[in-house]
Each structure stands twice: as structure tokens, then as C-alpha cells.
Design a protein around this motif. Sequence first.
Motif, PDB file in Angstrom:
ATOM      1  N   ASP A  17       0.838  -1.218   0.000  1.00  0.00           N
ATOM      2  CA  ASP A  17       0.000   0.000   0.000  1.00  0.00           C
ATOM      3  C   ASP A  17       0.865   1.258   0.000  1.00  0.00           C
ATOM      4  O   ASP A  17       0.587   2.206  -0.740  1.00  0.00           O
ATOM      5  N   ASP A  18       1.930   1.252   0.833  1.00  0.00           N
ATOM      6  CA  ASP A  18       2.841   2.415   0.878  1.00  0.00           C
ATOM      7  C   ASP A  18       3.500   2.637  -0.476  1.00  0.00           C
ATOM      8  O   ASP A  18       3.665   3.774  -0.921  1.00  0.00           O
ATOM      9  N   PHE A  19       3.891   1.525  -1.129  1.00  0.00           N
ATOM     10  CA  PHE A  19       4.529   1.631  -2.447  1.00  0.00           C
ATOM     11  C   PHE A  19       3.553   2.200  -3.475  1.00  0.00           C
ATOM     12  O   PHE A  19       3.905   3.104  -4.241  1.00  0.00           O
ATOM     13  N   GLU A  20       2.330   1.678  -3.486  1.00  0.00           N
ATOM     14  CA  GLU A  20       1.346   2.157  -4.471  1.00  0.00           C
ATOM     15  C   GLU A  20       0.990   3.631  -4.227  1.00  0.00           C
ATOM     16  O   GLU A  20       0.781   4.385  -5.171  1.00  0.00           O
ATOM     17  N   LYS A  21       0.948   4.037  -2.948  1.00  0.00           N
ATOM     18  CA  LYS A  21       0.677   5.448  -2.627  1.00  0.00           C
ATOM     19  C   LYS A  21       1.832   6.322  -3.127  1.00  0.00           C
ATOM     20  O   LYS A  21       1.629   7.388  -3.711  1.00  0.00           O
ATOM     21  N   TRP A  22       3.071   5.852  -2.903  1.00  0.00           N
ATOM     22  CA  TRP A  22       4.247   6.596  -3.387  1.00  0.00           C
ATOM     23  C   TRP A  22       4.181   6.740  -4.906  1.00  0.00           C
ATOM     24  O   TRP A  22       4.421   7.830  -5.441  1.00  0.00           O
ATOM     25  N   GLN A  23       3.863   5.643  -5.613  1.00  0.00           N
ATOM     26  CA  GLN A  23       3.771   5.692  -7.079  1.00  0.00           C
ATOM     27  C   GLN A  23       2.732   6.711  -7.532  1.00  0.00           C
ATOM     28  O   GLN A  23       2.957   7.485  -8.464  1.00  0.00           O
ATOM     29  N   LEU A  24       1.588   6.713  -6.844  1.00  0.00           N
ATOM     30  CA  LEU A  24       0.502   7.638  -7.178  1.00  0.00           C
ATOM     31  C   LEU A  24       0.939   9.093  -6.977  1.00  0.00           C
ATOM     32  O   LEU A  24       0.732   9.945  -7.847  1.00  0.00           O
ATOM     33  N   ASP A  25       1.583   9.345  -5.823  1.00  0.00           N
ATOM     34  CA  ASP A  25       2.071  10.706  -5.521  1.00  0.00           C
ATOM     35  C   ASP A  25       3.108  11.154  -6.550  1.00  0.00           C
ATOM     36  O   ASP A  25       3.075  12.298  -7.028  1.00  0.00           O
TER      37      ASP A  25
END
Length: 588
Positions: A438-446
Motif C-alpha cells: 500500500d505504501d509503495f502504491e501510494k508513493w507511485q501515485l504521488d
Amino acid sequence: MELRSLIVTVMGNVDSGKTQLLDTIRSTAIVESEPGKITQCIGCSFIPLETIKKVCGTLLEKRKIDIKIPGFVIIDTPGHAAFTNLRKRGGNLADIAVLVIDINEGVKQQTVECIEILKQYKTPFIIAVNKIDLLPGWSSNPKEGILDCIQKQNENVMLLLEKRLYETVGKISEQGFNAERFDRIEDYTKQIAIIPASAKTAEGLPELLMVLAGLSQRFLEESLKFDVTGFAKGTVLEVKEEKGLGMTVDAIIYDGSLKQNETIVIGSLGQPIATKIKALFMPDPLAEMRDKKAKFMPVKEVNAASGVKISAPELENAVAGMPLRGCLPEDIDKTKEEIKKEVGEVLIETDRQGIVIKADSLGSLEALIKMLKERGIEIKKASIGDISKNDVSDAEINYEKNPLQSAILGFNVQLIPYVKAPENVKVICHNVIYQLIDDFEKWQLDEKEKMEGKELENLYRPCRLKILRGYVFRQSNPAVVGVEVLAGTLKAGTPLIKQDGSATTEAKSIQHEQETIEKAEKGKQVAVSLPNVTVGRQIHEDDVLYSAIPEEHFRKFKEHKNLLSHDEIEILKEVAEIMRKQNPMWGV
């Protein structure tokens, strides 16, 4: 063929009472049996059949459950990390899992992760809804069966218990499973059994053991058959140095038997390790099973299913989760190839695009890979151990081609202290797989939004403005007028048109309170210089002007609508209408 013991693993959220549940089962069993009857294996406790029968009392007879297995091997190190270390090719060593849920806390994120991992490994499980003794008004009676105990509670307590149970049923249903209280189940192949219990008072624990026994007898007997004369198959649970022994491995043997002086092959990150067993150890049966100072006594042979400590040379490179095989000395090369192939199926080393991932063991790496693949995340390299300089270099290479893949995910590992990650490499570490992804996908989105934002910075922003009456400072060459930005953002250099598509000009410069500014947002009143138009001819006071957005800019904005405000989207529609009066296909 003989039947081996049932391997049971206990999973659940932190503080759900997993450890206390195991302690209570063991201590209850000790009280109910003769001293020394229960032997504790390395990393697990063995509870023999006689003890299970004594703890369950008349429950087994009433349900007509005839257990043929020697007993239960209950894994002592609860949690999903331990479970993933119990890996074997194509599945998991655990025959069944007990998922522990705190009845007052309900299903938490870590519980969901446990369910996800059980689903991946297709491991059957039951649910122990723990801490019923903490329900307000609960009256404990450990000598009663759990169902009788529930019936004797007052109405409010019974209603609260039902409410909490069905909240759990609802949450488990969201994960794709149909769950029900164990006594209401119609079909154990389609429903997950929930057993209300208290690790503190031991209420519900006889029923928990009974359900495990019943399921092992009805559905798992075939998978528990093993050849006692065959070479051992096992999995490394832990690698640790022991005083006087040097490096040792704690392993679970799930098939065959292991003997002193026998040759074994263990998987590693490099070449598989071939070595000869110096000694096998089990704890002294008379020692307190939870005492860390328990003395180990050497044994000549260990049969499946059990845990064992192995002392042998050259174990420094052994890794948790790796396969272990017994073999004849002349079969070492063949066994090495088999193990290499199995380990190679998990580790990833490619030249293609993708992120770098690291984990603390082969099992947890395998679980992480499965979850990432389910979400369509590409992997360039997957290995075991802390994050090294080479890992950082591998991730940095991605930056030029795809900055969103210039990342390293670490599960239960960390960046080696002397290694520094540059700004263009994102390192994310966590001890919960779900949270890590989840943290990785949030980083990618940001990051994607930042990149798209930079892309849009060079485009003419959508804006609508009005020429203010009484604020004509110069009529032409260039015209200088006061305007109010009605919507969007006016940037210096933005081309402008009227509502009928005529009077092309541009906001050559913008001034606010006699200072030149680069842009003006909605609500601001500013002075704007407009070349190539004359006030009173092409433009007039109270005229509304729009940014004359080029067609390629319009298409870019359409692609990144998520980065625009509601006002800007409305302006884009109005600009498209103006432009399509002259060219019906504009922007399509």
C-alpha cells in the motif's frame, strides 16, 4: 505408510492473544496428562493423542470422532512471518491454521493479511474468537462446555456476543469466506468454523481442539500419510548460533525421517549446502517447556512431523524458509539440482524493467512476490537479506526509463547502515506485507501526480476573465486594462479569445499592486497588457475572455483531468464549444 501428526500453525493480529492461547493449551494439557508426557520440539509443541482426548473430555465421543493421528504439532512462533517460513514447494507445511481474532477488536489489517496468505497457500483454517472473558458482564465457568457457558450468560451478554460474532462473520465474508459458529455449521467444506474462546480462562479450548481433531480425521487423513523409511524432507525455520555447537538450524521435518551422521542438502542463496549431521537435538522432556534455559538432549533419529535442532558443519549460509533434504552421499549432486531448481523458482534476477524486492526469508519473499504479481507490479530482482549497495544500483538504473520503478521494497529487512540511497531511489520497508505494498502504491501515485503536474506546468492553464468597467489604462499598443479572474488561473503569455472566438490576443504581462507577477488565481483583480487589440474595437469593457488553449494542450488536460479543479474542467468544456463552432472535430 504411517500417519504423521497434524501440523497446526497459529496466526493473527498482534495482541489478539495467540501466545497466551498456545500457553493455555500447553499448560492445560500438562495438567491433564502425566508429567513429561508432552514433548516440546524445536519451534513447536507436540501434543499427543492421549492428551487431546483428556482435554476434550466427552466431546470426541459425543461427536463420534475417532482420531488415528499421533497428535498435533503446534507451531510455537505465531504470526504470518512464521507461517510463510513453513513453506514447501507449491504450498505450505501447515495442514491447518488457527486464526486468532480478539472479539473486542474484530478483524484488523494484519488479520486480513493472514487470510490473504492462507488463501494463497490454499491452507484450510478455523477461527478462534478470543478474549470472550473481557465481554462486559461475562461470567466465566471453565468447567462447562462453551455452548453451555454461553447459555448461562444473561441476555445482554448473549446479545453482545452474537453481535460481535456476526460482525466477524461479515468481515470474513468480505474476504470471500463463509464463516459460522462451529455448532451451526452445515458443511465444513464450504464454511469456516468460529469457536468463541478465552485463552485466559481456557473456555472454548476443548472445542477448539475437538474441531481440529474432527477436521483432521474427516478431510486431512490422506495428506498425513508418510513413509517412515524414506529420506527426510523439511524446511529451515531458523538459523542460529548456539554456544558449544556453533551454527545450527532449527527445522520442521514433514516427511520421512532424519538420522545422525546422515547427509543433508540445504538451500541457500548461492550453491545448496551439502553437509553431514553431527548431532540432532530435542529438549529434555523433564524441562519446563517454556523455559529458555531448557537443556537439549541428543537423539539418534527424528520422524515426521516434528521440529529438530541440527548441528552440522558449513551452515553459515543457510537461510530461513529454505528446503532441506536427506540423501545418500552419492545422490548429493542430484539433490542439489532439485533444491536449486526449487529455490530458483522463487528468486528473481532479470534485466527487464521492474522494482527490486528483498525479504528476510524464502517464504516471506515468496508471499511478497505472489501479492505483487496479483496487483500487476513488475519485479526486476527478488532476493533475501538486508538492502545492499548493489540493490540500490539495480533500482537506480530504472530511473531513466521509468522513475516509478526506481524503488526497493523490503519486508522484515532494512537498509544496511553504511548504504545510502540517492534521492532518485525510493526505499520502503515494513513488517506487514499489505502495508508495504500500500505504501509503495501510494508513493507511485504521488510521484505520478508530481510528474504529471510538472508536465502541465508548461501548458496554458484554463481560465476565464472579465474586463472591468472603468479600468482602461491604455487603449492600444498594447491595450492595458484591469481584469478580474473569474475562474482558473491566468498565466503571463497565455493566448486569449472572446466568447465568439474572435479578438486573438495574449496576456503579455500581469501586474498586481504595481508589481509584475507570473500568474493570477481566481478572484484576483489585476492589470493586463494585451497586444494586437484596441479597446472599443476588438475588445470592450465587460467582455469575457477565455484562454485560447491549443488543441494539443487541450488533449493533455483531458488525459490528466484528475489534476484539474472543477472550475478548470468547466472552462475546458466552454473553450471546446467556442473552438468547435469553427472546427467541429477540434480536440476530439
